[in-house]
Design an enzyme around this catalytic site. Structure first.
Site, PDB file in Angstrom:
ATOM      1  CG  ASN A 224     -88.828   5.483 -55.599  1.00 31.35           C
ATOM      2  OD1 ASN A 224     -87.632   5.391 -55.888  1.00 31.35           O
ATOM      3  ND2 ASN A 224     -89.314   5.201 -54.392  1.00 31.35           N
ATOM      4  CD1 TRP A 225     -87.893   3.607 -62.260  1.00 26.54           C
ATOM      5  CD2 TRP A 225     -85.829   3.883 -63.091  1.00 26.54           C
ATOM      6  NE1 TRP A 225     -88.019   3.884 -63.596  1.00 26.54           N
ATOM      7  CE2 TRP A 225     -86.766   4.058 -64.133  1.00 26.54           C
ATOM      8  CE3 TRP A 225     -84.470   4.011 -63.384  1.00 26.54           C
ATOM      9  CZ2 TRP A 225     -86.380   4.351 -65.444  1.00 26.54           C
ATOM     10  CZ3 TRP A 225     -84.085   4.305 -64.684  1.00 26.54           C
ATOM     11  CH2 TRP A 225     -85.025   4.473 -65.708  1.00 26.54           C
ATOM     12  CE  LYS A 226     -90.003   1.698 -54.006  1.00 26.74           C
ATOM     13  NZ  LYS A 226     -90.850   1.015 -53.059  1.00 26.74           N
TER      14      LYS A 226
ATOM     15  CG  HIS B   6     -89.113   5.896 -49.887  1.00 21.35           C
ATOM     16  ND1 HIS B   6     -89.194   4.613 -49.385  1.00 21.35           N
ATOM     17  CD2 HIS B   6     -89.974   5.955 -50.926  1.00 21.35           C
ATOM     18  CE1 HIS B   6     -90.070   3.931 -50.107  1.00 21.35           C
ATOM     19  NE2 HIS B   6     -90.558   4.715 -51.047  1.00 21.35           N
TER      20      HIS B   6
ATOM     21  CD  GLU C 219     -88.651   1.068 -50.173  1.00 18.97           C
ATOM     22  OE1 GLU C 219     -87.820   1.554 -50.958  1.00 18.97           O
ATOM     23  OE2 GLU C 219     -89.743   0.590 -50.544  1.00 18.97           O
TER      24      GLU C 219
ATOM     25  CD  GLU D  84     -94.275   6.690 -51.352  1.00 17.65           C
ATOM     26  OE1 GLU D  84     -94.505   6.450 -52.537  1.00 17.65           O
ATOM     27  OE2 GLU D  84     -93.232   6.344 -50.781  1.00 17.65           O
TER      28      GLU D  84
ATOM     29  N   GLY E 253     -95.416  -1.497 -52.305  1.00 19.11           N
ATOM     30  CA  GLY E 253     -94.894  -2.758 -52.824  1.00 19.11           C
ATOM     31  C   GLY E 253     -95.706  -3.972 -52.405  1.00 19.11           C
TER      32      GLY E 253
ATOM     33  CB  SER F 123     -99.932  -0.650 -54.698  1.00 18.25           C
ATOM     34  OG  SER F 123     -99.091  -1.443 -53.866  1.00 18.25           O
TER      35      SER F 123
ATOM     36  N   GLY G 142     -93.567   3.206 -57.499  1.00 17.07           N
ATOM     37  CA  GLY G 142     -92.423   2.306 -57.473  1.00 17.07           C
ATOM     38  C   GLY G 142     -92.510   1.279 -58.578  1.00 17.07           C
ATOM     39  N   GLY G 143     -92.987   0.086 -58.235  1.00 15.78           N
ATOM     40  CA  GLY G 143     -92.996  -1.060 -59.144  1.00 15.78           C
ATOM     41  C   GLY G 143     -93.469  -0.759 -60.559  1.00 15.78           C
TER      42      GLY G 143
HETATM   43  P1  PGA Z   1     -94.862   0.927 -55.052  1.00 18.32           P
HETATM   44  O1  PGA Z   1     -93.778   1.888 -54.332  1.00 18.32           O
HETATM   45  O2  PGA Z   1     -95.528   1.740 -56.119  1.00 18.32           O
HETATM   46  O3  PGA Z   1     -94.044  -0.222 -55.615  1.00 18.32           O
HETATM   47  O4  PGA Z   1     -95.828   0.486 -54.014  1.00 18.32           O
HETATM   48  C1  PGA Z   1     -94.067   3.218 -54.061  1.00 18.32           C
HETATM   49  C2  PGA Z   1     -92.896   3.887 -53.381  1.00 18.32           C
HETATM   50  O5  PGA Z   1     -92.322   3.286 -52.456  1.00 18.32           O
HETATM   51  O6  PGA Z   1     -92.495   5.019 -53.746  1.00 18.32           O
END
Ligand code: PGA
Length: 250
Positions: free
Chosen positions: A9-11, A94, A96, A166, A172, A212, A233-234
């Site tokens: 997930n590149w956001k 998500h 966010e 999640e 993050g 994470s 994500g990251g």
């Molecule tokens: P993260 O993000 O791996 O950077 O913790 C995961 C996500 O929000 O999908």
């Protein structure tokens, strides 16, 4: 037998040139079978992604869509057009999006219906805050989110979709849920699907853990019986890390 699904997930990161560079770096190195590799890119990068995925074992995902196919909805993305572009998955709900863009359970449910109607697969996110975990509300909260998101879907539709657990406190932050904590909630999600539908549907639905996830912990998480994948994500922004994640079985 559920096929593992590792989705990056590149956001809101990378432009089309950076997308191209990432794709060049992973070209020819993705596993041919045994795992589904997915990238959820920003809408502005989806064109680059779909071209690449025509010749590579990579599935494509959008990070959001609206629930109407077209019309006067300034700034929204049509699920019909995503489908026409060849997008395979759409991430919805998500944390966010729920937190910053006020996406509700009802919105997530409408989006799930629209995505399935347009022959794509939703990746439905759920997860608790730290306060909810500390209050012992994790399982009931997550079950409520899952029930609301799936409302009105058939058992066949639910069996084919993906649920991403999640925990918000692990996103993050570098704080991964332990593999046991992640398994406990993913197991509870499968139980919830079994209660709402039936055992066959619960055994079929794929459940990802996200928060994470990185090359160093993916193996341990994936070894758990109810964890069928990761939403990352990251660590998905770097091609080498992404390759290490999707090749977790090697
Ligand atoms: P993260 O993000 O791996 O950077 O913790 C995961 C996500 O929000 O999908």
């Amino acid at each position: 037998m559920r096929t593992p699904i590792i989705a990056g997930n590149w956001k809101m990161n990378k432009n089309p040139e950076q997308t191209q560079a990432f794709l060049e770096a992973i070209k020819g190195k993705l596993p041919e079978s045994g795992v589904e590799a997915v990238i959820a890119a920003p809408a502005v990068d989806l064109n680059a992604l779909t071209w690449f995925s025509k010749d590579e074992p990579l599935k494509t995902a959008a990070q959001n869509s609206y629930w109407e196919d077209e019309g006067a909805f300034t700034g929204e993305t049509s699920p019909k057009v995503l489908s026409e572009m060849g997008i395979d998955y759409v991430v919805i709900g998500h944390s966010e999006r729920r937190e910053y863009f006020h996406e509700t359970d009802e919105d997530v449910n409408k989006k799930a219906h629209a995505i399935i109607k347009n022959r794509m697969t939703p990746i439905i996110c759920c997860g608790e805050t730290l306060e909810q975990r500390e209050a012992g509300d994790t399982n009931s909260w997550v079950a409520g989110q899952v029930e609301a998101a799936l409302k009105g879907l058939t058992d066949e539709e639910v069996g084919n979709l993906v649920i991403a657990y999640e925990p918000i406190w692990a996103i993050g932050t570098g704080k991964t849920a332990s593999a046991d904590q992640a398994q406990e909630v993913c197991g509870h999600i499968r139980e919830t699907v079994k209660k709402l539908y039936n055992e066959g549907t619960a055994e079929k639905v794929r459940i990802q853990y996200g928060g994470s996830v990185k090359p160093a912990n993916v193996k341990e998480l994936m070894a758990k019986k109810d964890i069928d994948g990761g939403l990352v994500g990251g660590a998905s922004l770097d091609p080498e890390d992404f390759l290490a994640l999707v090749n977790f079985q090697n």
